[in-house]
Design a protein around this motif. Structure first.
Motif, PDB file in Angstrom:
ATOM      1  N   TRP A 114      28.501 -61.860  16.027  1.00 28.37           N
ATOM      2  CA  TRP A 114      27.554 -60.310  16.674  1.00 28.37           C
ATOM      3  C   TRP A 114      28.685 -59.398  17.299  1.00 28.37           C
ATOM      4  O   TRP A 114      29.561 -60.379  17.574  1.00 28.37           O
ATOM      5  CB  TRP A 114      26.792 -61.274  17.710  1.00 28.37           C
ATOM      6  N   GLU A 149      29.020 -56.151  20.140  1.00 24.85           N
ATOM      7  CA  GLU A 149      28.491 -54.895  20.886  1.00 24.85           C
ATOM      8  C   GLU A 149      28.299 -53.561  20.651  1.00 24.85           C
ATOM      9  O   GLU A 149      29.439 -53.425  20.136  1.00 24.85           O
ATOM     10  CB  GLU A 149      28.641 -55.205  22.440  1.00 24.85           C
ATOM     11  N   LYS A 200      22.939 -55.813  27.629  1.00 24.66           N
ATOM     12  CA  LYS A 200      23.668 -55.535  26.107  1.00 24.66           C
ATOM     13  C   LYS A 200      23.293 -55.515  25.194  1.00 24.66           C
ATOM     14  O   LYS A 200      22.269 -56.451  24.916  1.00 24.66           O
ATOM     15  CB  LYS A 200      25.318 -55.611  26.373  1.00 24.66           C
ATOM     16  N   TYR A 204      23.952 -55.961  21.085  1.00 24.74           N
ATOM     17  CA  TYR A 204      24.642 -55.906  19.869  1.00 24.74           C
ATOM     18  C   TYR A 204      24.349 -56.140  18.494  1.00 24.74           C
ATOM     19  O   TYR A 204      22.919 -55.883  18.499  1.00 24.74           O
ATOM     20  CB  TYR A 204      24.928 -57.504  19.942  1.00 24.74           C
ATOM     21  N   GLN A 212      35.005 -60.376  18.137  1.00 21.35           N
ATOM     22  CA  GLN A 212      34.076 -60.041  18.967  1.00 21.35           C
ATOM     23  C   GLN A 212      33.503 -61.599  18.794  1.00 21.35           C
ATOM     24  O   GLN A 212      34.010 -63.131  18.877  1.00 21.35           O
ATOM     25  CB  GLN A 212      33.346 -59.482  18.287  1.00 21.35           C
TER      26      GLN A 212
END
Length: 926
Positions: free
Chosen positions: A293, A295, A310, A312, A354
């Protein structure tokens, strides 16, 4: 005297003689069908019969014989092959057995008789009559003195296929064949008994060579070969039953009722598994330890908003598995590397730095991936107060259950996740694509190695879902696989009850697993449309445990379809959120309000109905399925065919008519109407309003605002319930609740056991008989319920329980009284339901109950009132339920909340429509 010139007339005489002979043979053929076979090996005496031990051998041709063998007084086997051998069970590779070892009840020696026309084979219940001239046979049920089955031609052996042709009556209907997508009533149709891996409408996802007729017989072909059945499509007077393979091996079941034919099928192939209690709750499935995942911007396609505010997006790194041996992997890897480059160019960071999805939180590059773990997924259900019973983390397709360099290290990771899940009341399992034991197998990386014995015995796995990469061949391969898995659960799981979900099933699958309908796309009405008859047909095929993806595995961004899917599947056994395979996450809350509130209301209702669901699930192990075709409630020309294929009975009391399409009346919020709801004889109560309707009619224009599933309760119903809960660990086992609709004399048997082990097979369970009586619908009188002492026992059962009774009424009764054993109980009147919980014995009359109990506080849907007709609540103190009966009597009871009860005297099909006003209102309509 004239001389005859034989020489000149010889050819003429021969010609005349041949013509005469052929004419005579033609006449004889008309009078005695297939007479010519007497010249083809029968001999002058025709077929010859003899009893050898408990088998009847009938010689019908040179080196050819028919072998009849009775397994029960009403069940017999017929075996024929091309060489005249004795019966031999199929020996497929891998090996699997359709017929269980207990199918045959000792030696049943039939009576053999004969006359000039027929050979008769008789048991106590059945007479088989074999026509000597045709070698075709008929079967008569001696208990009803009815001929139920008749062959119309000899078996046809052609190109490695064997076809039997039976007569087909004008009023005869046919069912079975397994999961035939979109179908359950086969009259005038043809079906394939073939593993098609076609999960669309008209396909076959789990075939079963078992079919039965309303004429009073069932047929099971004892084979793993592909089949084709025609129920009067080519010829309305004939049924063609064809399978590949050179052997004709068939079991015939002769019974006059559907439930008896299903019992006969279970006698031969084994009883359906009783699913553990947690299996009836929502399940969540995903593929962990593989995807990243990262961002992204809010407008990125596939972006998902997480709890930290946020966005993702999920990326699949195309992790290489031992199954990748071609250029496809190389091509996919190149495509993924292009994604890596594009992501770095756009966001200035490496995608694979990430967040890696995993079972348990871990830190990489100083960052925790907690939001992207299986633990976090469980927490989301809890945070949204959504029921969740089980959770599967994929062990294949590049996703294992750990990232260590050893199987034992990964098992340790799986165990840690299991411990976390069980603390939340959730059981764990695996969605498998590979063999069950691959430890240290050459060519398999550690992340994809597995050991089912360690997964169960060490990590606590108690659910297994097969996939096409493992059982996709189906037939004996699929049956062998789930049989092996079931044995592992019992051996390594401390007698844990197997919960296996499979597809590509066959006859016998029901004794190990529930059936899954396959990958389907959400957000589209077509899938609800064909899933309903598929579920019905699967139950009629002896496979009562059925499930499918909630709002599909792919797609699913249509809130209206999402809500409607959650609604009707409240009244089905298995529900699965197949997450991680499409662009939309799969949670009951994922589409926001009002879906969150409505889905929660229905999931909570499903949890409250557990005692009822569990009781009818137990019944399905030896009788009628949970999801029942309407003709099982009311058999007539309207229900036996397809006219009622979009509604069903859930057990004996609930009638469910799902919203399976949008009508021209639908508005933007999804408020709509439902047409063509058939209500059988008797009277029926709208479960969500309390209004009563007379049966034997078709209802149209039934108002269905987005929150409302058309579901009716049969008057006289006894519905055992429990407190609202999110999984079995939250059930209050010291309380029992009964939702009651008194009319006439009715009874229900409530079943219970420990809910997780196989001890119930050893008799460790309880049965509670509930009897209910009341006046006819619309009349005033005395209503009474008696809960008899509970019989039986099991480990962990509670002996002391309080009782809560819910009487559905239309006005406040005159008085109430109660007994515990022979002791009178003084009941106190209280002013609210909350106050009722604070007294030992009392009652509360709720004049306008609001069923919208689980809406999200502060949401718009929280303002919606789902007002029901009055309910009288009566609470009785704890007592020893093994020793004492509990009796409650309501004087002056009446339930006359009839929006459309009086005056309906039309009983033909189809009949009157319900005259709802054309104007539609907002979501608050009830």
């Amino acid at each position: 005297m004239n001389r005859i010139n034989f020489k000149s007339n010889r050819s003429r005489i021969c010609t005349y003689g041949k013509r005469t002979l052929l004419f005579l043979l033609f006449v004889l053929q008309l009078s005695f069908p297939l007479f010519a076979y007497s010249y083809n090996g029968y001999g002058s005496r025709g077929p010859r019969a003899e009893i050898v031990k408990d088998r009847v051998n009938i010689l019908v041709k040179s080196h050819r014989k028919m072998v009849f063998e009775f397994y029960r007084q009403n069940i017999f086997r017929l075996y024929c092959d091309t060489i005249g051998g004795d019966p031999i069970d199929p020996s497929p590779s891998p090996f699997a057995k359709i017929i269980v070892n207990t199918a045959k009840e000792g030696e049943i020696i039939p009576l053999l008789k004969e006359d000039d026309r027929f050979i008769y084979i008789l048991s106590k219940d059945v007479k088989i009559a074999l026509d000597k001239r045709t070698s075709c046979f008929s079967v008569t049920d001696l208990r009803t003195n009815k001929e139920v089955l008749k062959e119309v031609s000899l078996l046809n052996y052609d190109n490695g296929k064997v076809t039997q042709v039976l007569s087909c009556g004008a009023k005869e209907y046919f069912y079975g064949g397994g999961a035939q997508n979109g179908r359950f009533s086969h009259k005038g149709q043809e079906i394939n008994i073939v593993n098609e891996n076609n999960w669309l409408d008209g396909g076959v996802s789990s075939p079963n060579p078992f079919v039965w007729s309303t004429n009073g017989y069932g047929i099971l072909r004892n084979t793993f070969h592909k089949g084709y059945y025609d129920f009067g499509k080519k010829n309305e007077n004939m049924v063609f039953l064809c399978h590949e393979g050179g052997t004709f091996d068939v079991y015939y079941m002769i019974s006059d009722k559907p439930e008896k034919l299903l019992q006969d099928y279970f006698t031969l192939t084994g009883a359906p598994v009783l699913l553990p209690k947690f299996a009836f709750y929502e399940g969540h499935l995903n593929a962990y330890n593989r995807d990243y995942w990262a961002e992204v911007n809010e407008d990125e396609k596939g972006a998902v908003l997480f709890e930290d505010g946020k966005y993702y997006k999920e990326y699949n790194p195309v992790a290489q598995s031992f199954a990748d041996h071609d250029n496809k992997y190389i091509e996919r890897r190149k495509a993924y590397e292009k994604i890596l480059s594009l992501y770095k160019t756009k966001y200035g960071r490496n995608l694979e730095d990430q967040y890696l999805e995993s079972l348990n939180p871990q830190k990489r590059n100083g960052k925790s991936n907690k939001l992207f773990t299986a633990q976090a997924a469980i927490d989301r259900y809890l945070n949204y107060d959504m029921p969740l019973g089980w959770f599967l983390s994929n062990d294949g397709y590049g996703a294992g259950y750990g990232q260590t360099n050893s199987l034992n290290g990964n098992i340790k990771n799986l165990k840690k996740f299991g411990e976390y899940a069980r603390k939340k009341g959730v059981e764990i399992g695996l969605w498998t694509q590979s063999d069950l034991e691959t430890e240290n197998k050459e060519g398999i990386p550690a992340v994809l190695q597995r050991s089912i014995s360690k997964e169960i015995g060490t990590a606590g796995v108690c659910v297994l879902k097969t996939d096409v990469a493992w059982v996709g061949r189906g037939y004996s391969f699929g049956l062998n696989g789930i049989e092996e898995a079931a044995g592992k659960f019992v051996k390594y799981g401390h007698s844990a009850r197997p919960f296996i979900i499979t597809l590509d099933g066959w006859a016998g699958s029901q004794r190990y697993a529930g059936i899954w309908t396959g990958d389907q796309r959400g957000g589209e009405w077509s899938y609800i449309n064909f899933e309903i008859p598929t579920y019905i047909g699967n139950g009629l095929s002896g496979q009562p445990n059925m499930g499918s993806d909630m709002d599909g595995i792919y797609g699913g961004k249509n809130p209206i379809v999402n809500i409607r899917d959650f609604q009707w599947k409240t009244f089905t056994p298995i529900q699965m959120n197949m997450d991680g395979w499409g662009t939309t996450p799969k949670y009951p809350h994922i589409l926001g309000e009002p879906a969150i509130s409505i889905n929660r209301n229905y999931l909570k209702l499903k949890s409250m109905l557990m005692p009822y669901t569990y009781s009818i699930s137990f019944e399905a192990t030896h009788g009628l399925p949970m999801i029942r075709a309407m003709f099982l409630e009311d058999a007539n020309s309207y229900t036996l065919g397809k006219q009622t294929q979009y509604q069903f009975m859930y057990g004996p009391y609930f009638l469910v008519a799902p919203i399976y399409k949008a009508t021209p009346n639908i508005d933007k919020q999804g408020n709509d109407v439902r047409d063509s709801i058939y209500l059988p004889h008797g009277s029926w109560i709208d479960y969500l309003s309390g209004k009563i309707y007379k049966g034997e009619r078709v209802v149209n224009n039934f108002m269905t605002p987005i929150w409302k599933l058309p579901v009716f309760v049969k008057n006289g119903a006894i519905i055992p319930m429990v407190n609202p809960n999110n999984n079995p660990s939250q059930i209050n086992y010291e309380q029992r609740i009964y939702d009651l609709y008194p009319m006439g004399q009715t009874a229900f048997t409530e079943y219970d056991d420990d809910g997780i082990t196989t001890a119930y097979k050893l008799g460790e369970y309880t049965l509670t008989q509930i009897e209910l009586s009341g006046p006819d619908a619309g009349e005033k009188g005395v209503a009474k319920v008696i809960v008899h002492p509970t019989a039986g026992d099991f480990q962990g059962s509670k002996k002391e329980k309080e009782s809560l009774f819910k009487f559905n009424v239309s006005e406040q009764p005159e008085s109430v009284s109660a007994l515990i054993g022979t002791r009178n109980v003084k009941l106190s009147a209280v002013a609210s339901f909350d106050k009722l919980s604070k007294v030992k014995n009392g009652y509360f009359y709720d004049a306008a109950p609001d069923l919208n109990r689980f809406a999200t506080p502060g949401s718009n849907f929280d303002k919606v009132k789902i007002v029901h007709t009055p309910i009288l609540y009566i609470k009785i103190e704890k007592t020893n339920i093994r020793k004492n009966l509990v009796e409650v009597k309501v004087n002056g009871y009446i339930n006359n909340a009839g929006a459309d009860y009086a005056g309906n005297i039309a009983y033909s099909m189809p009949c009157l429509s319900f005259p709802y006003p054309a104007k539609k209102e907002n979501v608050c309509i009830r």
